[in-house]
Design a protein around this motif. Structure first.
Motif, PDB file in Angstrom:
ATOM      1  N   ALA A 440       0.874  -1.177   0.000  1.00 19.90           N
ATOM      2  CA  ALA A 440       0.000   0.000   0.000  1.00 19.90           C
ATOM      3  C   ALA A 440       0.904   1.217   0.000  1.00 19.90           C
ATOM      4  N   ALA A 441       0.290   2.377  -0.062  1.00 19.52           N
ATOM      5  CA  ALA A 441       1.078   3.606  -0.056  1.00 19.52           C
ATOM      6  C   ALA A 441       1.894   3.685   1.228  1.00 19.52           C
ATOM      7  N   GLY A 442       3.214   3.749   1.057  1.00 16.92           N
ATOM      8  CA  GLY A 442       4.094   3.895   2.223  1.00 16.92           C
ATOM      9  C   GLY A 442       4.227   2.641   3.049  1.00 16.92           C
ATOM     10  N   GLN A 443       4.004   1.469   2.456  1.00 16.72           N
ATOM     11  CA  GLN A 443       4.129   0.222   3.224  1.00 16.72           C
ATOM     12  C   GLN A 443       4.585  -0.899   2.286  1.00 16.72           C
ATOM     13  N   TRP A 444       5.516  -1.721   2.792  1.00 16.92           N
ATOM     14  CA  TRP A 444       6.059  -2.818   1.997  1.00 16.92           C
ATOM     15  C   TRP A 444       6.086  -4.091   2.825  1.00 16.92           C
ATOM     16  N   GLN A 445       5.976  -5.211   2.137  1.00 17.60           N
ATOM     17  CA  GLN A 445       6.243  -6.512   2.763  1.00 17.60           C
ATOM     18  C   GLN A 445       7.617  -6.961   2.265  1.00 17.60           C
ATOM     19  N   VAL A 446       8.508  -7.230   3.191  1.00 12.59           N
ATOM     20  CA  VAL A 446       9.893  -7.531   2.844  1.00 12.59           C
ATOM     21  C   VAL A 446      10.211  -8.972   3.228  1.00 12.59           C
ATOM     22  N   LYS A 447      10.682  -9.725   2.240  1.00 14.76           N
ATOM     23  CA  LYS A 447      11.115 -11.103   2.481  1.00 14.76           C
ATOM     24  C   LYS A 447      12.607 -11.094   2.744  1.00 14.76           C
ATOM     25  N   VAL A 448      13.009 -11.671   3.873  1.00 18.80           N
ATOM     26  CA  VAL A 448      14.413 -11.659   4.286  1.00 18.80           C
ATOM     27  C   VAL A 448      15.144 -12.815   3.609  1.00 18.80           C
ATOM     28  N   PRO A 449      16.257 -12.540   2.924  1.00 13.14           N
ATOM     29  CA  PRO A 449      17.007 -13.624   2.271  1.00 13.14           C
ATOM     30  C   PRO A 449      17.713 -14.494   3.302  1.00 13.14           C
ATOM     31  N   SER A 450      18.052 -15.712   2.894  1.00 16.15           N
ATOM     32  CA  SER A 450      18.650 -16.676   3.834  1.00 16.15           C
ATOM     33  C   SER A 450      20.030 -16.244   4.312  1.00 16.15           C
ATOM     34  N   HIS A 451      20.708 -15.368   3.551  1.00 15.77           N
ATOM     35  CA  HIS A 451      22.036 -14.949   4.007  1.00 15.77           C
ATOM     36  C   HIS A 451      21.995 -13.848   5.060  1.00 15.77           C
ATOM     37  N   ARG A 452      20.828 -13.257   5.312  1.00 16.30           N
ATOM     38  CA  ARG A 452      20.733 -12.206   6.324  1.00 16.30           C
ATOM     39  C   ARG A 452      20.012 -12.743   7.557  1.00 16.30           C
TER      40      ARG A 452
END
Length: 792
Positions: A440-452
């Motif tokens: 949505a405006a000003g919001q994200w869903q972030v998938k964390v990679p396995s290396h982090r």
């Protein structure tokens, strides 16, 4: 982490200088500890080949060599033990300059002309090896400039990474960071699956899946380890701080540096049956690659075959299963070990390896297969061989899992103090390998990679944005608040005030550790069970102190052992009483004194300090809050204090602290040969005082009476004074004990207390009858309560 700048730039090459790159890496949290040139400053050195050698006619340790640069042949006198025909070496021709402004000239050595110099690695400041000439690869082009041939216009950059940044213990991780910092393209490493050329596998059993959720193995037959490791790989390893051993070991180390996945190569002939990943049996023996025999503990994860342990998982392999010059078949291992299972194991066996360093900090759980394919391809390229299929055992339920994180623009603005553009947010996170989906405006869903594996919260993502954007670029805003001045309570003695008082009374402040030697704890508090640390720094710092005295006594010993015979120290800090979960932490103030009463000087005596000097210091502390009369000194006992010189300090019946001389037996056990006096007070009890009140001075004369009272020697003077105060009436203005005597002239079971009483009425003159009547009442009370009589 140490790496070659040229190697990094083969992955990602931003248009910045070395100095700017180093500064920016430090600013994003990858602190650069050192930048070391790959070689010293030199010129005029080329690849040469020794064509022939003969013994020098006048020197046993010198040889006369015929050296070619591909065009001409030169006569060189050389003393290196490995100078022999057929090898290629660095050849410094006439006019060449070596590190240290050393210029090569034509010379005679023991009467034989020498037209140049053959160089070792240490003479070129490439390494510290000065055992002989630096031998180059057989295909090195004659006459080529050594600096160009070995790509020596390079530097080794050493990073001091924090424990959470295990993802940057590889060139792939560093390239990802640099690409994100400079928005520069990263050249991906193309890794293709290596097809199997035979079907041989060794079965793998994993009985400790929580500690090893993923294990891969592969048989590679027919390798030729007599083939040398390529020069480019040897140089990259050297500039990364790793010594070349043999091709198999070098390749596993290279893949570890390149991708961040530690690997191990076993000699297949030394594996009986298959591989078992299990916990060690208590007392199981394993001779490691460094020759050390380890007696394994039951909490140690091992790689074993069907007969014995082969390696400590994630730490070091065993000597008998290691690769040697006789090895012709390999078993390659690539695994993911849980960081908690590996943490501390290397140190507990007196080890620290590149592998354990990475596994303890965390390795990408999805990297093992990619690393296996890369190592296999390099092996086939360098030493040949026939690979078998990869066998993989994986426990998905035990692999780390991180839920997607919701990132909000408003939270970014709140924490960074600025608004960041949406496309910039998405670019930075995507460059680091995060999967970013706008919701949505000003919001994200972030998938964390396995290396982090260090990212799990929204604030972690915001920290990534802040450091890549640049902490130095974030706006500076000073906090604004309406601050009303707070009234400072006058009837309270704060700690800084008490500290200043003690300093004014010639004390020095000490700061000692809160954890002490359990043996020292037992000396001062023999009846108290210490709170033991689960993971102490050392054996003599394993118990939490229940008193400040042990630390102060150690500081006192330190000074006495250095001829400082007059010591006055104090400390404020916490003591720890009881056990978890009912542990009580109490703020204390303690002091220790020894030596002369006054500093050495022509006007000062040499009297030693005594109990009453220290008592005066403590009473001065009580006076800071304006309530010294609230405290009482009562004869008492403490295991660390002299039985006859110890006092309990009380306030309204509550124990406030102790004061006294160090117990002689304790002083003897600590090798202290002079009297020592100590005090310790509960800070909360001495802070609170009373406000002074003004009363008008009387204009009428004082009346004083002195009484010499005989009482039993066991009677405390303080109890007698309290009784006198009770009976002296409201006009008593001063009561002073000015003499205590026992000895010749009085009963040996009694003592004489001489007290002075002063009365003063605020509005009239007291007459003798009033004072005499009050005095008689006092004497009658003292006779009744203490069997006291006037001394004649």
């Amino acid at each position: 982490m140490k790496f070659s700048e040229q190697w990094l730039r083969s992955w990602v090459n931003p248009s910045v200088s070395r100095d700017e790159l180093v500064a920016r890496l430090s600013m994003v949290g990858l602190e650069v500890d050192a930048v070391i040139p790959a070689a010293g400053e030199f010129s005029g050195i080329v690849v040469g080949e020794i064509l022939a050698t003969e013994q020098h006619p006048d020197a046993d340790k010198l040889r006369v060599c015929q050296v070619s640069n591909g065009v001409d042949t030169f006569q060189i006198v050389c003393g290196a033990p490995n100078a022999r025909p057929g090898i290629k070496i660095p050849f410094a021709m006439i006019g060449a300059e070596l590190p240290g402004d050393f210029k090569i000239k034509k010379a005679k050595l023991r009467g034989v002309e020498s037209s140049g110099m053959l160089c070792s690695a240490s003479e070129l400041q490439i390494s510290e090896d000065n055992s002989g000439l630096m031998e180059l690869a057989g295909d090195a082009p004659l006459g080529a400039n050594i600096r160009d041939y070995l790509a020596l216009d390079d530097a080794s950059i050493e990073l001091g990474l924090t424990p959470n940044r295990g993802d940057c213990l590889s060139l792939a991780g560093l390239a990802r960071e640099v690409g994100a910092i400079y928005a520069a393209p990263v050249t991906p490493l193309v890794i293709s699956p290596v097809p199997a050329s035979h079907g041989e596998v060794r079965p793998v059993e994993v009985s400790a899946s929580a500690a090893c959720p993923r294990y891969l193995g592969r048989v590679v037959r027919g390798v030729d380890l007599s083939k040398p490791t390529p020069l480019w790989m040897v140089e990259r390893l050297r500039r990364s701080g790793i010594r070349s051993i043999d091709a198999a070991v070098d390749i596993t180390n290279y893949v570890m540096l390149e991708l961040g996945q530690p690997m191990h190569a076993f000699d297949l002939a030394e594996i009986n049956g298959g591989i078992r990943v299990r916990m060690a049996e208590a007392g199981e023996k394993l001779v490691l690659l460094d020759g050390q025999e380890a007696s394994l503990r039951a909490d140690t994860l091992v790689i074993a075959d069907h007969q014995r342990a082969l390696a400590i998982a994630g730490v070091m392999g065993g000597e008998h299963s290691g690769v040697s010059e006789k090895t012709c078949d390999l078993f390659l291992e690539s695994a993911f070990f849980d960081a908690v299972a590996i943490a501390g194991k290397a140190r507990s066996y007196g080890l620290h390896t590149d592998s354990s360093h990475r596994f303890e900090r965390g390795v990408d759980s999805q990297l093992a297969r990619e690393a296996m394919e890369r190592a296999t391809a390099l092996l086939l390229e360098v030493v040949g061989g026939q690979p078998g299929p990869i066998i993989e055992v994986v426990s998905d339920s035990d692999l780390p899992k991180v839920e997607p994180i919701v990132l909000r623009a408003e939270r970014i603005s709140q924490m960074l103090g600025m608004d960041m553009a949406s496309d910039e947010i998405e670019r930075l996170l995507s460059a680091l390998g995060f999967g970013v989906i706008a919701q949505a405006a000003g919001q994200w869903q972030v998938k964390v990679p396995s290396h982090r594996f260090d990212i799990s919260l929204e604030v972690d993502l915001i920290e990534e944005l802040g450091r890549l954007y640049g902490y130095n670029r974030l706006p500076v805003r000073y906090p604004q608040a309406r601050l009303a001045p707070q009234a400072k309570p006058e009837a309270r003695a704060e700690l800084p005030k008490l500290r200043r008082l003690l300093v004014a009374r010639d004390y020095q402040e000490a700061i000692t550790y809160s954890f002490i030697d359990p043996k020292l704890f037992a000396l001062f508090s023999p009846s108290v069970e210490p709170l033991q640390l689960a993971n102490p720094i050392s054996a003599d710092m394993a118990a939490m102190r229940s008193s400040l005295w042990p630390g102060l006594i150690k500081a006192l010993q330190h000074n006495l052992n250095r001829q400082q015979t007059r010591v006055r120290l104090f400390e404020s800090g916490l003591r720890f009483v009881g056990q978890l979960p009912g542990l009580k932490q109490e703020a204390m103030l303690a002091g220790v004194v020894t030596g002369s009463r006054l500093p050495e000087g022509w006007a000062n005596g040499r009297d030693s300090i005594d109990f009453y000097d220290l008592k005066a210091d403590v009473e001065a502390l009580f006076g800071q809050a304006g309530a010294p009369e609230a405290f009482r000194f009562v004869a008492g006992e403490h295991p660390a204090l002299h039985p006859g010189q110890a006092a309990r300090i009380e306030r309204d019946g509550r124990l406030v602290g102790f004061l006294g001389a160090l117990h002689p037996e304790l002083a003897k056990s600590l090798d202290i040969e002079q009297p020592v006096f100590l005090f310790e007070l509960v800070l909360a009890e001495i802070f609170e005082g009373t406000m002074p009140k003004y009363s008008e001075l009387s204009r009428f004369p004082e009346v004083r009476r002195d009484l010499a009272l005989l009482v039993d020697r066991e009677v405390a003077a303080e109890t007698v004074l309290e009784a006198i105060r009770d009976a002296a009436g409201e006009w008593l203005t001063d009561l002073r004990l000015f003499d205590v005597y026992h000895g010749k002239g009085i009963d040996p079971h009694r003592k004489s207390l001489a007290v002075g009483l002063t009365w003063q009425h605020p509005s009239r003159t007291l007459n003798d009858d009033e004072v005499s009547s009050t005095t008689q009442n006092i004497l009658a009370l003292l006779e009744q309560r203490f069997n006291a009589t006037l001394r004649k």
